[in-house]
Design a protein around this motif. Structure first.
Motif, PDB file in Angstrom:
ATOM      1  N   HIS A  12       0.835  -1.204   0.000  1.00 28.41           N
ATOM      2  CA  HIS A  12       0.000   0.000   0.000  1.00 28.41           C
ATOM      3  C   HIS A  12       0.870   1.254   0.000  1.00 28.41           C
ATOM      4  N   ASP A  13       0.268   2.348  -0.468  1.00 30.07           N
ATOM      5  CA  ASP A  13       1.050   3.569  -0.684  1.00 30.07           C
ATOM      6  C   ASP A  13       0.704   4.726   0.252  1.00 30.07           C
ATOM      7  N   SER A  14      -0.552   4.832   0.682  1.00 27.25           N
ATOM      8  CA  SER A  14      -0.958   5.999   1.467  1.00 27.25           C
ATOM      9  C   SER A  14      -1.581   5.575   2.799  1.00 27.25           C
ATOM     10  N   PHE A  15      -1.132   6.237   3.866  1.00 26.95           N
ATOM     11  CA  PHE A  15      -1.525   5.857   5.219  1.00 26.95           C
ATOM     12  C   PHE A  15      -1.982   7.085   6.014  1.00 26.95           C
ATOM     13  N   LEU A  16      -3.048   6.896   6.803  1.00 30.89           N
ATOM     14  CA  LEU A  16      -3.499   7.902   7.764  1.00 30.89           C
ATOM     15  C   LEU A  16      -3.325   7.302   9.154  1.00 30.89           C
ATOM     16  N   VAL A  80      -4.922   3.085   3.834  1.00 36.49           N
ATOM     17  CA  VAL A  80      -4.846   2.388   5.115  1.00 36.49           C
ATOM     18  C   VAL A  80      -5.005   3.392   6.244  1.00 36.49           C
ATOM     19  N   HIS A  81      -5.874   3.060   7.202  1.00 39.63           N
ATOM     20  CA  HIS A  81      -6.055   3.891   8.388  1.00 39.63           C
ATOM     21  C   HIS A  81      -5.459   3.146   9.579  1.00 39.63           C
ATOM     22  N   CYS A  82      -4.436   3.708  10.197  1.00 36.75           N
ATOM     23  CA  CYS A  82      -3.762   3.089  11.345  1.00 36.75           C
ATOM     24  C   CYS A  82      -4.371   3.611  12.640  1.00 36.75           C
ATOM     25  N   LEU A  83      -4.947   2.711  13.422  1.00 35.59           N
ATOM     26  CA  LEU A  83      -5.512   3.054  14.728  1.00 35.59           C
ATOM     27  C   LEU A  83      -4.447   2.764  15.780  1.00 35.59           C
ATOM     28  N   VAL A  84      -3.967   3.813  16.434  1.00 40.58           N
ATOM     29  CA  VAL A  84      -2.799   3.701  17.306  1.00 40.58           C
ATOM     30  C   VAL A  84      -3.183   3.806  18.782  1.00 40.58           C
ATOM     31  N   ASP A  85      -2.682   2.846  19.578  1.00 38.30           N
ATOM     32  CA  ASP A  85      -2.907   2.811  21.026  1.00 38.30           C
ATOM     33  C   ASP A  85      -4.385   2.674  21.367  1.00 38.30           C
ATOM     34  N   VAL A 105     -11.304   1.328   2.622  1.00 36.27           N
ATOM     35  CA  VAL A 105     -10.133   1.630   3.447  1.00 36.27           C
ATOM     36  C   VAL A 105      -9.866   0.456   4.388  1.00 36.27           C
ATOM     37  N   THR A 106      -8.630   0.001   4.434  1.00 39.02           N
ATOM     38  CA  THR A 106      -8.246  -1.073   5.354  1.00 39.02           C
ATOM     39  C   THR A 106      -7.725  -0.460   6.645  1.00 39.02           C
ATOM     40  N   ARG A 107      -8.144  -1.013   7.756  1.00 35.80           N
ATOM     41  CA  ARG A 107      -7.722  -0.481   9.051  1.00 35.80           C
ATOM     42  C   ARG A 107      -6.662  -1.386   9.670  1.00 35.80           C
ATOM     43  N   MET A 108      -5.598  -0.763  10.142  1.00 36.22           N
ATOM     44  CA  MET A 108      -4.517  -1.489  10.814  1.00 36.22           C
ATOM     45  C   MET A 108      -4.421  -1.007  12.257  1.00 36.22           C
ATOM     46  N   VAL A 109      -4.559  -1.905  13.202  1.00 35.06           N
ATOM     47  CA  VAL A 109      -4.483  -1.585  14.620  1.00 35.06           C
ATOM     48  C   VAL A 109      -3.063  -1.791  15.121  1.00 35.06           C
ATOM     49  N   VAL A 110      -2.531  -0.776  15.798  1.00 38.74           N
ATOM     50  CA  VAL A 110      -1.223  -0.865  16.455  1.00 38.74           C
ATOM     51  C   VAL A 110      -1.471  -0.630  17.939  1.00 38.74           C
ATOM     52  N   ASP A 111      -1.465  -1.704  18.728  1.00 35.52           N
ATOM     53  CA  ASP A 111      -1.956  -1.581  20.102  1.00 35.52           C
ATOM     54  C   ASP A 111      -1.364  -2.668  20.985  1.00 35.52           C
ATOM     55  N   HIS A 112      -1.447  -2.450  22.296  1.00 35.80           N
ATOM     56  CA  HIS A 112      -1.008  -3.467  23.261  1.00 35.80           C
ATOM     57  C   HIS A 112      -2.011  -3.601  24.395  1.00 35.80           C
ATOM     58  N   HIS A 113      -3.264  -3.234  24.125  1.00 32.89           N
ATOM     59  CA  HIS A 113      -4.306  -3.326  25.134  1.00 32.89           C
ATOM     60  C   HIS A 113      -5.115  -4.618  24.987  1.00 32.89           C
ATOM     61  N   VAL A 114      -5.744  -5.018  26.081  1.00 31.63           N
ATOM     62  CA  VAL A 114      -6.631  -6.170  26.072  1.00 31.63           C
ATOM     63  C   VAL A 114      -7.779  -5.928  25.100  1.00 31.63           C
ATOM     64  N   GLY A 115      -8.092  -6.915  24.268  1.00 23.14           N
ATOM     65  CA  GLY A 115      -9.236  -6.833  23.372  1.00 23.14           C
ATOM     66  C   GLY A 115      -8.948  -6.317  21.986  1.00 23.14           C
TER      67      GLY A 115
END
Length: 324
Positions: A12-16, A80-85, A105-115
């Motif tokens: 992919h080329d463009s990220f939010l 791509v939409h990156c959901l952070v924390d 739009v594909t969503r990518m989660v970057v997280d370390h929380h339960v769930g």
């Protein structure tokens, strides 16, 4: 996990990049680190949050543009939409509302929380054992063999010190310390970061902090410490730039305290709940009861209010957890 995420990024080329409302150090630091990683990989990338960063994080402006979304306006184009924390669009405020209306739009989660594995991400960069979300981006750099710029290193470092309490919480693992050492070797100056975060406060915060400390109360023979902050007090907080996390820290410093609860009333009347637990107490299940979550030792939630009703319910839940 990291291999599949890197393969996905390559396609992919463009990220939010967006974080949760009222972004904290882990959220902002991870966003900054991810922004520079994606730029290094030749991607078009933008950071956009629903709420402005706290003024104490203005040192990020030296190298990283962090945008603030105007509610009701469309989001910039992205693949791509990156959901952070965080891992739910509902935690993104106005950004999440705008994102929910988008297709393709594909969503990518970057997280370390339960769930996080049950959240809104189709692609998941998630590890419950990670000391901070930023450590996951550090590992992306390492796995990709990408150079770690000072800007990216500062982001990861801020994320780690935010979530480990400057290496004093139970999630201060050997991994956290090893990564921190590598970040310092990459050019991070811890004393500069500490100064920027904590040693530039205006004198106006002192009477507000003193008033907040005077509101702290104890229950269950000192095992529970709590404080409620009404709208009138929160207006003083806003004008003085006082960070109410200092009250959480003060309560945790008292001998015998096992659970800490801070409840603050927003202008809208909604109440934000912040919970902290000692080594012997997990508080995530308490937060779950109020529609929130987080970590075992640090969790939160939000309720519609009124403050007195939320206080009664939260204290009851905390006392129950203590077996009182």
């Amino acid at each position: 996990m990291f291999g599949s995420v890197l393969e996905f990024i390559d396609q992919h080329d463009s990220f939010l990049i967006s974080g949760h409302v009222n972004p904290d150090g882990d959220c902002l630091g991870t966003e900054v680190a991810l922004y520079h990683f994606l730029e290094t990989m030749g991607k078009k990338v933008e950071i956009l949050n629903a709420d402005a960063r706290d003024p104490s994080f203005d040192f990020f402006d030296r190298h990283t543009p962090i945008g603030v979304h105007e509610a009701g306006t469309p989001l910039p184009e992205h693949e791509v939409h990156c959901l952070v924390d965080c891992h739910h669009l509902s935690r993104l405020g106005s950004v999440g509302k705008a994102a929910a209306a988008l297709d393709g739009v594909t969503r990518m989660v970057v997280d370390h929380h339960v769930g996080a594995d049950c959240g809104d991400g189709e692609v998941l960069l998630w590890d419950l054992k990670a000391p901070s979300a930023g450590c996951l981006v550090y590992e992306l750099h390492r796995r990709a063999g990408a150079p770690l710029s000072v800007a990216a290193a500062e982001g990861v470092f801020v994320s780690i010190v935010a979530d480990t309490g400057w290496f004093k919480y139970s999630n201060t693992t050997d991994e956290a310390l090893a990564i921190a050492a590598d970040l310092v070797a990459a050019g991070v100056k811890p004393h500069h970061i500490y100064h920027d975060l904590y040693q530039r406060n205006p004198p106006s915060i002192l009477p507000v902090k003193a008033e907040g400390l005077s509101k702290i109360r104890f229950e269950a023979d000192g095992r529970l410490a709590w404080v409620t902050l009404d709208k009138e007090y929160m207006r003083k907080v806003e004008t003085s730039e006082f960070n109410t996390d200092a009250l959480l820290d003060a309560m945790r410093e008292v001998k015998g305290v096992e659970i800490v609860a801070l409840m603050k009333e927003k202008v809208t009347g909604r109440v934000k709940i912040s919970l902290r637990g000692s080594d012997s107490q997990d508080v995530d299940k308490i937060a779950n009861r109020f529609g929130g979550g987080g970590h075992h030792k640090a969790s939160g939630a939000e309720q519609p209010g009124p403050l007195a009703h939320v206080k009664k319910a939260v204290l009851s839940a905390c006392l129950e957890k203590l077996g009182v």
